[in-house]
Design an enzyme around this catalytic site. Structure first.
Site, PDB file in Angstrom:
ATOM      1  N   ASP A  56      -1.857   2.327  -4.112  1.00 25.59           N
ATOM      2  CA  ASP A  56      -3.231   3.142  -3.883  1.00 25.59           C
ATOM      3  C   ASP A  56      -4.360   2.228  -4.517  1.00 25.59           C
ATOM      4  OD1 ASP A  56      -2.378   5.237  -2.756  1.00 25.59           O
ATOM      5  OD2 ASP A  56      -2.940   6.426  -4.209  1.00 25.59           O
ATOM      6  N   HIS A  99       0.889  -1.389  -0.377  1.00 25.84           N
ATOM      7  CA  HIS A  99      -0.246   0.110  -0.004  1.00 25.84           C
ATOM      8  C   HIS A  99       0.871   1.157   0.139  1.00 25.84           C
ATOM      9  CE1 HIS A  99      -4.300   1.855  -0.330  1.00 25.84           C
ATOM     10  NE2 HIS A  99      -4.377   0.989   0.688  1.00 25.84           N
TER      11      HIS A  99
END
Lengths: 477, 327
Positions: free
Chosen positions: A457, A453
């Site tokens: 995104d 992450h």
């Protein structure tokens, strides 16, 4: 017999050239009396004798260049018989010849084993050759200096964090020692550094051990089988976690010794889960077209290509095409930057006896379906026969894992660092499915994605998964 | 703000707390008629009366023992040990009793008492008026130990100590009493126990210290500033509880730690500070942790030479700072 070594004539000097001998073999030398001249690229210095005695052998002729710390001559201490003149020091016999018989002094290469009867039973006669006094003894210098020296924990941590090869950094601490500030200054100066963290390379990923936990968490990057894997990749070390207290094994329990492979898998799993913020997503793909096409083509394919046609190369093709559309998925977190990889190198998990191994298909996007099928087959065969090379296991940029082969319908795979994504293909299940306004029986496969992450995104990841799904659903062979 | 000496800070804390809270009383050798050997409590007996300013016999175990009982009975005693060198007979009362009361009674009782004592050398106090005792007590859970080095900290920490519900030792370096002057806030204020102070900011190395050595180290730091080395001085102020966050924060910033105390090196407070840094900030460190401390000899001699050889000097500290900064 004491030796004189090439002194360190400056903190950065590693060797010196003998300019001129100021004493001849056989001549007496007083302590601190100039013995020879040494030239470095900066200066010429007179080197004083560290002790009194008689110069008994010269090991570095005028003009020769000698590394710092290497012996240049031997001096027989006062009272110790000097070596016959002209004789080089023997490598293995330090027996001082009290007398210098003519035949011995003539011998250019003294026999290593001096006949016992010729050797005066004198102290020191029978002892093994003395190791040359260390450089530190002859010329004390700070062992902590220089780039070859040990680094402080802070320097090592910073180097790891920023993927820096410390040999290229100039030290400003005592004796040229590298300080944390030097490393930070180096980073901030934007000095070149190795392209990227040497890919997961050294330790390829091996996906899930399906046998372990078919659903969720099964996908496990694994290491190469070879225990002699080189240094760990320069990804940040996992944080240390206090071990959970474990009750000792009881009499009915079995203790399984950790294989090198199991240890590496464990290390890599902890590294991944403690340093990469994982996020997860799943889509359902209607792969009826793929299933029908395969049923139609597989026999001809086998006859033509010599290998079985499985779903894996079809999925890999779809993944590669989706990466071209969303190249950020093919990237790596590099601490202070993200490196987007040009080459699409797909790791595929292969289950072998000791665990899992993840050979890499380099430039997987350039293969035809048949080429992928053949390559996967070949890599799997080499994995099972332990014939994989380091090259087969390095430089993966994404991993595809066929967890569905064991019946799983959803997995939460663990990313193979330093990759940013791992995709699993789950079991194809016939399910009632809404097509337009009707309910049909369709072949449905779940695709799961774990992503770093920091790099990706949710939006990019979802678009990527949708792209894979779209390609599979519109597959036409 | 008023300018006071450390001694005045101590006196004002005592005076204010005795005025504010009737449960507060002081006891010790010569604290009453003589007004304490340093004249800290001069006039207290007239002001607060013999019931609250009690001259005791030369019996330290009793001074502390009585204070423990009074504290458990609801009073707020401030027991004075005239010199830290005399505290040993009271060790059992402090360590064996006061420190354990809350735990032993499962929180049913507390022991809200203060033990004040002047400690430390550099005043030609010789063998029995120079000792540092913090290491003998800081090992003991249940005791709080504060070591103020400025007038404001002396007043603020002693006030906090008197108001604390647990036993607090207040170690006052006797050389700072009249030597160190400084601004002190007006009115009622406290300095929290367990919070260190950054006495001087710097980026090149951290000097973790307390007591008189805060001032010696600061002097050394000023000297080094002229050479371009900026040392950060962390004054622990409380030895227990110890402010780990401030220590680790400073060391994380500078990456180099020098610990300075006057007490003997072996097993001193610096050993614990070094262990905290090594355990929790190893990967921040760019140089080995270093200590400048009193030598491991039984006591400080009377002769000037002996005393000077014992006390870490500006020069010794500056040399260590220089070497550490250059490492």
């Amino acid at each position: 017999m004491p030796q004189v070594v090439m002194p360190q004539l400056g903190e950065t000097v590693t060797e010196g050239t003998v300019g001129r001998w100021l004493k001849k073999v056989g001549e007496p030398v007083a302590k601190y009396e100039p013995l020879l001249e040494v030239e470095t690229d900066k200066v010429a210095s007179e080197i004083p004798s560290p002790f009194a005695g008689t110069l008994s052998a010269i090991m570095a002729e005028e003009g020769s260049t000698v590394p710092v710390g290497s012996p240049v001559c031997e001096i027989a201490a006062a009272g110790e018989a000097p070596r016959p003149s002209g004789e080089a020091p023997s490598p293995s016999s330090e027996a001082p010849r009290a007398t210098a018989p003519a035949e011995l002094s003539a011998a250019p290469e003294p026999s290593p084993a001096a006949p016992a009867e010729n050797v005066p039973a004198q102290s020191g006669a029978a002892i093994a050759p003395e190791p040359p006094p260390s450089a530190a003894a002859a010329q004390p210098f700070d062992q902590s200096g220089g780039n070859g020296a040990r680094h402080s924990p802070a320097v090592r941590r910073l180097a790891r964090m920023h993927h820096i090869d410390l040999s290229g950094v100039t030290g400003s601490g005592r004796g040229g020692r590298l300080t944390a500030r030097d490393v930070i200054a180096h980073v901030e100066s934007g000095s070149p550094r190795p392209a990227a963290p040497p890919a997961p390379a050294a330790r390829p990923a091996a996906p899930p051990t399906p046998a372990a936990t078919p659903v969720a968490a099964s996908t496990a990057p694994a290491p190469p089988a070879a225990p002699s894997v080189p240094a760990a990749p320069t990804v940040p070390k996992p944080m240390t976690v206090a071990p959970v207290p474990v009750a000792p094994p009881g009499s009915e329990d079995t203790v399984i010794r950790l294989s090198q492979m199991r240890k590496t898998i464990a290390e890599r799993m902890v590294l991944s889960k403690t340093t990469i913020p994982h996020a997860w997503s799943m889509v359902e793909a209607d792969v009826t077209n793929v299933v029908r096409w395969r049923a139609r083509e597989k026999d001809a394919f086998k006859a033509r290509e010599g290998v079985n046609l499985t779903y894996l190369p079809i999925v890999i093709q779809a993944v590669c095409a989706a990466i071209r559309e969303y190249p950020m998925v093919n990237a790596t977190w590099a601490g202070d930057s993200i490196i987007q990889r040009k080459h699409i190198n797909v790791g595929v998990a292969v289950d072998i006896e000791e665990g899992l191994i993840v050979p890499v298909i380099k430039d997987a996007d350039r293969y035809s379906l048949a080429g992928l099928a053949t390559t996967i087959n070949e890599l799997a065969a080499r994995a099972r026969s332990r014939k994989l090379t380091m090259d087969d296991l390095t430089d993966g940029t994404i991993t595809v894992d066929n967890t569905g082969s064991l019946g799983s319908i959803a997995s939460v795979p663990i990313i193979n660092p330093p990759q940013a994504a791992i995709v699993t293909t789950e079991a194809i299940v016939r399910r009632p499915w809404v097509v337009d306004d009707a309910i049909a029986i369709r072949d449905i496969m779940n695709l799961c994605l774990s992503l770093d992450h920091r790099v990706l995104d949710g939006a990019v990841a979802s678009h990527f998964l949708q792209a894979v799904k779209k390609r599979l659903e519109s597959f036409s062979g | 703000m008023a300018t006071k000496t450390v001694l005045e800070g101590v006196r004002d804390a005592l005076y204010n707390e005795m005025s504010r809270d009737e449960r507060v009383f002081i006891m010790g050798e010569d604290v009453g008629a003589r007004g304490n050997v340093f004249l800290i409590t001069q006039g207290f007996m007239d002001k607060f009366g013999r019931q609250r300013v009690i001259d005791t016999p030369l019996a330290e175990a009793s001074i502390v023992g009585v204070a423990v009982g009074a504290a458990m009975a609801g009073m707020r005693p401030v027991a004075e040990i005239q010199f830290a060198d005399f505290i040993y007979p009271a060790y059992n009362q402090i360590v064996g009793e006061a420190a354990k009361i809350r735990y032993r009674s499962a929180g049913g009782n507390t022991c809200p008492m203060v033990i004040r004592t002047p400690y430390g050398g550099g005043v030609r106090g010789a063998l029995s008026h120079s000792v540092s005792v913090e290491a003998l007590f800081y090992h003991v859970p249940g005791l709080k130990i504060v070591v103020p080095s400025t007038p404001a900290d002396a007043q603020g920490l002693l006030t906090s100590a008197i108001r604390d519900d647990d036993p607090v030792m207040c170690l006052e370096h006797k050389r700072t009493y009249r030597l160190i002057k400084g601004e002190v806030p007006e009115g009622d204020f406290t300095v929290p126990i367990g919070k260190a102070a950054i006495a001087r900011e710097g980026k090149d190395l951290s000097v973790i210290t307390y007591g008189l050595m805060r001032h010696t180290a600061t002097e050394a730091a000023e000297k080094l500033a002229a050479e371009g080395i900026e040392a950060e001085i962390v004054d622990l102020r409380s030895i227990r509880p110890m402010d780990r966050e401030t220590i680790l924060g400073s060391v994380t910033k500078t990456r180099r730690a020098l610990i300075v105390h006057e007490d003997n090196k072996f097993g001193g407070v610096g050993a614990e500070v070094a262990a905290i840094i090594a355990e929790e900030a190893l990967f921040e460190l760019d140089a080995p942790i270093r200590r400048v401390c009193g030598p491991d000899v039984p006591a400080m001699g009377y002769a000037k030479e002996y005393e000077e050889a014992f006390m870490p000097s500006v020069e010794r500290i500056a040399t260590a700072m220089r070497e550490l900064a250059a490492y």
